[in-house]
Design a protein around this motif. Sequence first.
Motif, PDB file in Angstrom:
ATOM      1  N   THR A 113      27.499  43.814  39.669  1.00 60.04           N
ATOM      2  CA  THR A 113      28.765  44.378  39.015  1.00 60.04           C
ATOM      3  C   THR A 113      28.814  45.874  39.974  1.00 60.04           C
ATOM      4  N   PHE A 143      26.233  38.095  35.248  1.00 58.88           N
ATOM      5  CA  PHE A 143      27.923  38.210  35.206  1.00 58.88           C
ATOM      6  C   PHE A 143      28.066  36.363  35.962  1.00 58.88           C
ATOM      7  N   ASN A 151      34.020  42.160  41.202  1.00 59.26           N
ATOM      8  CA  ASN A 151      32.331  42.309  41.175  1.00 59.26           C
ATOM      9  C   ASN A 151      32.695  43.399  39.917  1.00 59.26           C
TER      10      ASN A 151
END
Length: 351
Positions: free
Chosen positions: A133, A175, A308
């Motif tokens: 991310t 994530f 992201n």
Amino acid sequence: MTKRSTTTRSVVCIAACATMLAIVCFLSACSTQEQAKNAAPKIGVSFGVGEAARWQNELEYMEERAAELGVGIETRLNKTDEPKTQTEDCKELIDSGIDALIVTPRNVDDMGEVISYAKEHRVKVVNYARLITNQDLDLFVGYDSGRIGQILGQYLSETVYTGDYLLLQGDPGDFNAALLYEGAMRYIEPLDDINIIADKAVTKWSADEAKQITLDAVTANGNKVDAILAPNDKIAGACRAALDELGLTAPVVITGMDAELDAVRRIAAGTQNVTMYMNLKELANTAVNEAVNLAKDDPVNVNTKFDNGTEGGVDSNLITGKLVTKENIDTILIDSGYYTKEQVYGESPVS
């Protein structure tokens, strides 16, 4: 001949020589660049992962693919951050002279130091399997976790539309785990007649933690549970072990992911219901192929953009996978050669 004409000819000669030298230098530079482009690149691979069997297999697939392409490769499988951290692994790989780094992060939110170090050394980065991310990446190669979550959630919602649900998420720092959970909840949340007995993340994808969560939640609910959302096969196995320890004999629908052999055997035996099969060899090969493309400044293959957290997202090459049930084990996993019939149904040891 006058002095002026002699001087003029000298100037012209010098200019011509300078032009020729510039041309030679230009051609030499082009040749050097072309040689560099055509030279076999070196790839580094860093996996910061847990104990799931898939990771060792994928490293081996990558090594095989690199050998087929005639490129150098060095791999690091880091399960515990001991004796070195994943960051140290990555820096060592970069310092060794790699041209591209394939990296699966242990912590998707804490890769800034590695990405910055790679950029400083002009090393391309292929983010693999777990999406990093808030970092500018060259490419993400992985699976569509949100869509996989939807497939698992839809299966549960259509199979168990009333009763007690145990919801297990993956590691809170992953994530992809969040995407899978959110995808599943698109189908589970609208169910009116279910009772959620626990909804918990599983730190570092720990099977031991998943087992304890299951023991505590099911015991507190009077030894009753009808459906378990397990985000991978290791956690599914831990849930099954907890139910066996509690002596539950009533059917419990359990999901999973990764098509690990133990899980497929459980599906065949009726103690786990589904898993998700991704062609991990294809995925691993794709990562190596695209790392080579990046190293050579050749175009990469992109089929979507993935959010992201960066402006514009990251170019991505994603696969979805297939839902494996007791009815289609042979078609998906055995006929394709992924497992043999003896491995699934016989006494062949886990490989």
